[in-house]
Design a protein around this motif. Structure first.
Motif, PDB file in Angstrom:
ATOM      1  N   ALA A   7      31.866 -35.632  -9.309  1.00  0.00           N
ATOM      2  CA  ALA A   7      30.801 -34.832  -8.855  1.00  0.00           C
ATOM      3  C   ALA A   7      30.197 -33.542  -9.257  1.00  0.00           C
ATOM      4  O   ALA A   7      31.050 -32.829  -9.658  1.00  0.00           O
ATOM      5  CB  ALA A   7      31.241 -34.793  -7.032  1.00  0.00           C
ATOM      6  N   LEU A   8      28.865 -33.322  -9.456  1.00  0.00           N
ATOM      7  CA  LEU A   8      28.369 -32.246  -9.911  1.00  0.00           C
ATOM      8  C   LEU A   8      27.101 -31.918  -8.872  1.00  0.00           C
ATOM      9  O   LEU A   8      26.236 -32.510  -8.746  1.00  0.00           O
ATOM     10  CB  LEU A   8      27.668 -32.500 -11.277  1.00  0.00           C
ATOM     11  N   GLN A   9      27.337 -30.441  -8.617  1.00  0.00           N
ATOM     12  CA  GLN A   9      26.137 -29.966  -7.921  1.00  0.00           C
ATOM     13  C   GLN A   9      25.366 -29.111  -8.786  1.00  0.00           C
ATOM     14  O   GLN A   9      25.699 -28.335  -9.317  1.00  0.00           O
ATOM     15  CB  GLN A   9      26.627 -28.958  -6.760  1.00  0.00           C
ATOM     16  N   ARG A  10      24.101 -29.679  -9.064  1.00  0.00           N
ATOM     17  CA  ARG A  10      23.042 -29.041 -10.069  1.00  0.00           C
ATOM     18  C   ARG A  10      22.798 -27.767  -9.746  1.00  0.00           C
ATOM     19  O   ARG A  10      22.524 -26.755 -10.641  1.00  0.00           O
ATOM     20  CB  ARG A  10      21.994 -29.975 -10.095  1.00  0.00           C
ATOM     21  N   SER A  11      22.609 -27.130  -8.674  1.00  0.00           N
ATOM     22  CA  SER A  11      22.094 -25.810  -8.183  1.00  0.00           C
ATOM     23  C   SER A  11      23.097 -24.851  -8.386  1.00  0.00           C
ATOM     24  O   SER A  11      22.828 -23.598  -8.836  1.00  0.00           O
ATOM     25  CB  SER A  11      21.672 -25.930  -6.805  1.00  0.00           C
ATOM     26  N   LEU A  61      32.668 -30.936 -21.728  1.00  0.00           N
ATOM     27  CA  LEU A  61      31.585 -30.998 -21.079  1.00  0.00           C
ATOM     28  C   LEU A  61      30.355 -30.589 -21.965  1.00  0.00           C
ATOM     29  O   LEU A  61      30.492 -29.463 -22.549  1.00  0.00           O
ATOM     30  CB  LEU A  61      31.532 -29.968 -19.685  1.00  0.00           C
ATOM     31  N   THR A  62      29.558 -31.573 -22.187  1.00  0.00           N
ATOM     32  CA  THR A  62      28.582 -31.270 -23.046  1.00  0.00           C
ATOM     33  C   THR A  62      26.942 -31.627 -22.735  1.00  0.00           C
ATOM     34  O   THR A  62      26.932 -32.402 -21.715  1.00  0.00           O
ATOM     35  CB  THR A  62      28.574 -31.941 -24.454  1.00  0.00           C
ATOM     36  N   GLY A  63      26.017 -30.933 -23.349  1.00  0.00           N
ATOM     37  CA  GLY A  63      24.582 -31.119 -22.776  1.00  0.00           C
ATOM     38  C   GLY A  63      23.696 -30.328 -23.614  1.00  0.00           C
ATOM     39  O   GLY A  63      24.276 -29.913 -24.741  1.00  0.00           O
ATOM     40  N   ASN A  64      22.565 -30.437 -23.466  1.00  0.00           N
ATOM     41  CA  ASN A  64      21.530 -29.650 -24.295  1.00  0.00           C
ATOM     42  C   ASN A  64      21.865 -28.227 -24.010  1.00  0.00           C
ATOM     43  O   ASN A  64      21.716 -27.799 -23.144  1.00  0.00           O
ATOM     44  CB  ASN A  64      19.874 -30.106 -23.865  1.00  0.00           C
ATOM     45  N   GLU A  73      26.743 -21.482 -17.427  1.00  0.00           N
ATOM     46  CA  GLU A  73      25.256 -21.377 -17.768  1.00  0.00           C
ATOM     47  C   GLU A  73      24.439 -22.466 -17.021  1.00  0.00           C
ATOM     48  O   GLU A  73      23.953 -23.432 -17.757  1.00  0.00           O
ATOM     49  CB  GLU A  73      25.033 -21.159 -19.369  1.00  0.00           C
ATOM     50  N   THR A  74      24.385 -22.302 -15.825  1.00  0.00           N
ATOM     51  CA  THR A  74      23.539 -23.394 -15.103  1.00  0.00           C
ATOM     52  C   THR A  74      22.047 -23.721 -15.551  1.00  0.00           C
ATOM     53  O   THR A  74      21.518 -24.551 -15.297  1.00  0.00           O
ATOM     54  CB  THR A  74      23.647 -23.232 -13.348  1.00  0.00           C
ATOM     55  N   GLU A  75      21.531 -22.361 -15.980  1.00  0.00           N
ATOM     56  CA  GLU A  75      20.168 -22.407 -16.619  1.00  0.00           C
ATOM     57  C   GLU A  75      19.966 -23.035 -17.825  1.00  0.00           C
ATOM     58  O   GLU A  75      18.996 -23.772 -17.941  1.00  0.00           O
ATOM     59  CB  GLU A  75      19.430 -21.201 -16.951  1.00  0.00           C
TER      60      GLU A  75
END
Length: 115
Positions: free
Chosen positions: A38-42, A64-67, A91-93
């Motif tokens: 479960a991941l809360q984006r905000s 955990l990886t992403g752009n 670094e949610t931004e």
């Protein structure tokens, strides 16, 4: 040690309850054969929960990886089941799709990707 694990599980349940009341639309969920995520984006808060059949989790590591996003975590000791780990993406931004969680444990690995 068992009391600590029970407290940790209760804390995660309370945290997820609070988060679901505050922004249920904001929480995305993913699943593999052995893991729920479960991941809360905000807020960047995530919870990784083992749902497989094994009794012990050894050498648990996740990537955990992403752009423009890369983060790792691990359990420092062998864990019993139920096993849950929570954390925050620092670094949610930078949190943009796709976001991939790769879990490795007991000489196995699985991937959950949020598109």
């Amino acid at each position: 040690m068992k009391l600590f694990k029970l407290q940790m599980i209760l804390c995660v349940i309370v945290l997820l309850s609070i988060l679901s009341a505050c922004g249920a639309d904001d929480i995305i969920r993913g699943k593999s054969d052995n893991w729920n995520i479960a991941l809360q984006r905000s807020t960047g808060i995530y919870t990784i929960t083992y749902i497989g059949d094994e009794k012990r989790i050894k050498d648990f590591v996740f990537d955990l990886t992403g752009n423009n996003l890369s983060q790792q975590g691990k359990s420092l000791e062998e864990e019993g089941v139920p096993f849950t780990m929570s954390g925050t993406i620092t670094e949610t931004e930078k949190m943009k799709n796709p976001i991939t969680f790769k879990m490795s444990w007991n000489n196995q690995s699985e991937i959950v990707t949020f598109e």
